[in-house]
Motif scaffolding. Structure first.
Motif, PDB file in Angstrom:
ATOM      1  N   ALA A   1       0.835  -1.199   0.000  1.00  0.00           N
ATOM      2  CA  ALA A   1       0.000   0.000   0.000  1.00  0.00           C
ATOM      3  C   ALA A   1       0.865   1.242   0.000  1.00  0.00           C
ATOM      4  CB  ALA A   1      -0.930   0.003   1.212  1.00  0.00           C
ATOM      5  N   ASN A   2       2.178   1.099   0.327  1.00  0.00           N
ATOM      6  CA  ASN A   2       3.071   2.241   0.235  1.00  0.00           C
ATOM      7  C   ASN A   2       3.033   2.821  -1.168  1.00  0.00           C
ATOM      8  OD1 ASN A   2       4.503   2.321   2.874  1.00  0.00           O
ATOM      9  ND2 ASN A   2       5.073   0.250   2.308  1.00  0.00           N
ATOM     10  N   SER A   3       2.824   1.968  -2.166  1.00  0.00           N
ATOM     11  CA  SER A   3       2.782   2.448  -3.536  1.00  0.00           C
ATOM     12  C   SER A   3       1.580   3.317  -3.761  1.00  0.00           C
ATOM     13  CB  SER A   3       2.730   1.255  -4.502  1.00  0.00           C
ATOM     14  OG  SER A   3       3.807   0.387  -4.267  1.00  0.00           O
TER      15      SER A   3
ATOM     16  N   ASP B   1      -2.663   2.895   8.310  1.00  0.00           N
ATOM     17  CA  ASP B   1      -2.872   4.228   7.743  1.00  0.00           C
ATOM     18  C   ASP B   1      -2.645   4.244   6.235  1.00  0.00           C
ATOM     19  OD1 ASP B   1      -3.584   5.288  10.153  1.00  0.00           O
ATOM     20  OD2 ASP B   1      -1.644   6.259  10.547  1.00  0.00           O
ATOM     21  N   LEU B   2      -1.661   3.488   5.765  1.00  0.00           N
ATOM     22  CA  LEU B   2      -1.393   3.444   4.330  1.00  0.00           C
ATOM     23  C   LEU B   2      -2.496   2.697   3.599  1.00  0.00           C
ATOM     24  CD1 LEU B   2       2.450   2.869   4.370  1.00  0.00           C
ATOM     25  CD2 LEU B   2       1.244   4.865   3.494  1.00  0.00           C
ATOM     26  N   LYS B   3      -2.976   1.614   4.181  1.00  0.00           N
ATOM     27  CA  LYS B   3      -4.060   0.858   3.556  1.00  0.00           C
ATOM     28  C   LYS B   3      -5.329   1.702   3.506  1.00  0.00           C
ATOM     29  CE  LYS B   3      -4.450  -3.587   4.565  1.00  0.00           C
ATOM     30  NZ  LYS B   3      -4.006  -4.490   3.481  1.00  0.00           N
TER      31      LYS B   3
ATOM     32  N   MET C   1     -14.299  -3.294  -6.884  1.00  0.00           N
ATOM     33  CA  MET C   1     -12.943  -2.774  -6.929  1.00  0.00           C
ATOM     34  C   MET C   1     -12.297  -3.074  -5.578  1.00  0.00           C
ATOM     35  SD  MET C   1     -11.008  -1.333  -9.236  1.00  0.00           S
ATOM     36  CE  MET C   1     -12.159  -0.543 -10.368  1.00  0.00           C
ATOM     37  N   ASP C   2     -11.264  -3.927  -5.600  1.00  0.00           N
ATOM     38  CA  ASP C   2     -10.678  -4.470  -4.378  1.00  0.00           C
ATOM     39  C   ASP C   2      -9.377  -3.762  -4.029  1.00  0.00           C
ATOM     40  OD1 ASP C   2     -10.372  -6.473  -2.267  1.00  0.00           O
ATOM     41  OD2 ASP C   2      -8.802  -7.344  -3.513  1.00  0.00           O
ATOM     42  N   MET C   3      -9.305  -3.146  -2.846  1.00  0.00           N
ATOM     43  CA  MET C   3      -8.069  -2.514  -2.395  1.00  0.00           C
ATOM     44  C   MET C   3      -7.080  -3.606  -2.015  1.00  0.00           C
ATOM     45  SD  MET C   3      -5.559  -1.049  -0.798  1.00  0.00           S
ATOM     46  CE  MET C   3      -5.671  -1.672   0.882  1.00  0.00           C
ATOM     47  N   ASP C   4      -6.029  -3.735  -2.828  1.00  0.00           N
ATOM     48  CA  ASP C   4      -5.178  -4.915  -2.810  1.00  0.00           C
ATOM     49  C   ASP C   4      -3.821  -4.684  -2.146  1.00  0.00           C
ATOM     50  OD1 ASP C   4      -4.399  -7.485  -3.443  1.00  0.00           O
ATOM     51  OD2 ASP C   4      -3.778  -6.988  -5.468  1.00  0.00           O
ATOM     52  N   GLY C   5      -3.550  -3.501  -1.656  1.00  0.00           N
ATOM     53  CA  GLY C   5      -2.206  -3.224  -1.159  1.00  0.00           C
ATOM     54  C   GLY C   5      -1.971  -3.658   0.272  1.00  0.00           C
TER      55      GLY C   5
ATOM     56  N   GLU D   1     -13.367  -4.533  12.739  1.00  0.00           N
ATOM     57  CA  GLU D   1     -14.031  -3.273  13.082  1.00  0.00           C
ATOM     58  C   GLU D   1     -13.410  -2.092  12.337  1.00  0.00           C
ATOM     59  OE1 GLU D   1     -15.052  -6.362  15.758  1.00  0.00           O
ATOM     60  OE2 GLU D   1     -13.038  -5.616  15.262  1.00  0.00           O
ATOM     61  N   GLN D   2     -12.089  -2.103  12.200  1.00  0.00           N
ATOM     62  CA  GLN D   2     -11.434  -1.039  11.447  1.00  0.00           C
ATOM     63  C   GLN D   2     -11.843  -1.064   9.986  1.00  0.00           C
ATOM     64  OE1 GLN D   2      -7.371  -2.138  12.716  1.00  0.00           O
ATOM     65  NE2 GLN D   2      -7.089   0.000  13.312  1.00  0.00           N
ATOM     66  N   VAL D   3     -11.890  -2.236   9.400  1.00  0.00           N
ATOM     67  CA  VAL D   3     -12.282  -2.353   7.992  1.00  0.00           C
ATOM     68  C   VAL D   3     -13.730  -1.924   7.806  1.00  0.00           C
ATOM     69  CG1 VAL D   3     -12.575  -3.958   6.066  1.00  0.00           C
ATOM     70  CG2 VAL D   3     -10.572  -4.160   7.551  1.00  0.00           C
TER      71      VAL D   3
END
Length: 333
Positions: free
Chosen positions: A9-11, A278-280, A269-273, A318-320
């Motif tokens: 996710a840094n990218s 915080d970065l995710k 659309m899937d967040m894949d990082g 819970e965060q997700v």
């Protein structure tokens, strides 16, 4: 076989599997095959619920058509184990023995249902059938088409626990039109769905090999796949087909606003990082929330989100679930 993992996710930003356990934790095999008329009021209620109080006007997506009868989303949350049966390093699907994997997956499904009682979670096996490679191969396409008997095995395992199946494709220097039709007999089944991974789509990247730079797919290429799946649904009288797209940078999907939506299709659309929370969250905000398509997903990494990110634990459920919108597809690698 090269173990090409998903990017950081840094990218982006900068029980046992006994009969009782299965019956208690798994939704009926009829998920997605129940062709009762769509409950439009419940559909709209759940879409608003998933928006999670979003005040931007982006969610729920107003241009999205109502789906055909038998739609899985948003009536269920999919919890998937992703990977390859021939590799312990490519994800949770191949990491453990069959019995351990199924037990772990069903445990995660139950935890997600407990965390969000509004939307019942169901299991899925997400199998990488075409893998990007670090060598060109005989046809210089930098990808390997694996034996379809492994798809047969995945489908058989899924049947035991009434799970969905996803076929995932990493094209390397090939193209979607050459790879996706190879799986038509599987995609013509009501419980088999599709994922594509722009990270390893290297056309337009100067011939660079997969893994050296992050790949890209344009909406026009994605729309070809969407049209293909839509035609399969119509031809075979299927319930809507789920079409999942990996993403964790802006460049992985260009012209996302032009992705076409169909009643026969449900686009995730899937967040894949991977990376620290915080970065995710930032990747999700910039490339998923702020560039809406239809539904959203979120990937959690058993290894990369912890060992490689200096974290003790992955993001909590819970965060997700606090994200805007709430992801309806959860993938574990």
């Amino acid at each position: 076989m090269t173990s090409c993992g998903s990017g950081s996710a840094n990218s982006a930003v900068k029980e046992d599997s006994t009969k009782n356990a299965k019956s208690n934790q798994v939704q009926s095999a009829a998920v997605g095959n129940d062709r009762k008329p769509l409950d439009t009021a419940e559909y709209q209620r759940l879409m608003t619920y998933l928006a999670n109080g979003d005040s931007s006007g982006r969610w729920p997506v107003k241009s999205a058509p109502l789906p055909l009868a038998g739609a899985i989303l948003p009536f269920h949350r999919i919890v998937a184990y992703y990977g390859n049966l021939q590799s312990k390093k490519m994800g949770a699907l191949g990491k453990w023995s069959k019995d351990t994997m199924i037990r772990n997956l069903l445990s995660e499904v139950k935890k997600w249902s407990d965390a969000d009682s509004t939307i019942k979670s169901i299991p899925a096996l997400h199998y990488i059938a075409v893998t990007a490679q670090g060598a060109p191969g005989k046809d210089n396409k930098w990808r390997m088409r694996l034996s379809q008997r492994w798809i047969d095995t995945t489908i058989a395992w899924a049947k035991e626990i009434n799970a969905l199946v996803f076929i995932d494709v990493q094209i390397g220097l090939s193209d979607l039109k050459s790879e996706i039709p190879l799986f038509e007999k599987y995609l013509s089944m009501p419980n088999v769905h599709l994922g594509i991974d722009p990270e390893f789509a290297m056309n337009g990247k100067g011939g660079k090999r997969p893994g050296t730079v992050i790949g890209t797919l344009d909406a026009s290429e994605i729309n070809w796949v969407g049209d293909y799946l839509t035609d399969l649904v119509k031809k075979n009288n299927l319930p809507p087909k789920i079409f999942m797209i990996h993403r964790f940078t802006q460049g992985m999907v260009t012209n996302a606003k032009d992705i076409k939506l169909h009643p026969e299709l449900q686009v995730v659309m899937d967040m894949d990082g991977w990376g620290p929370p915080d970065l995710k969250k930032g990747s999700y905000r910039y490339w998923i929330n702020e560039q809406p398509v239809q539904f959203t997903g979120f990937k959690l990494f058993y290894v990369n989100d912890t060992e490689k990110s200096g974290q003790k634990e992955m993001m909590s459920r819970e965060q997700v679930l606090s994200l805007k919108p709430k992801p309806i597809y959860i993938q574990y690698q």
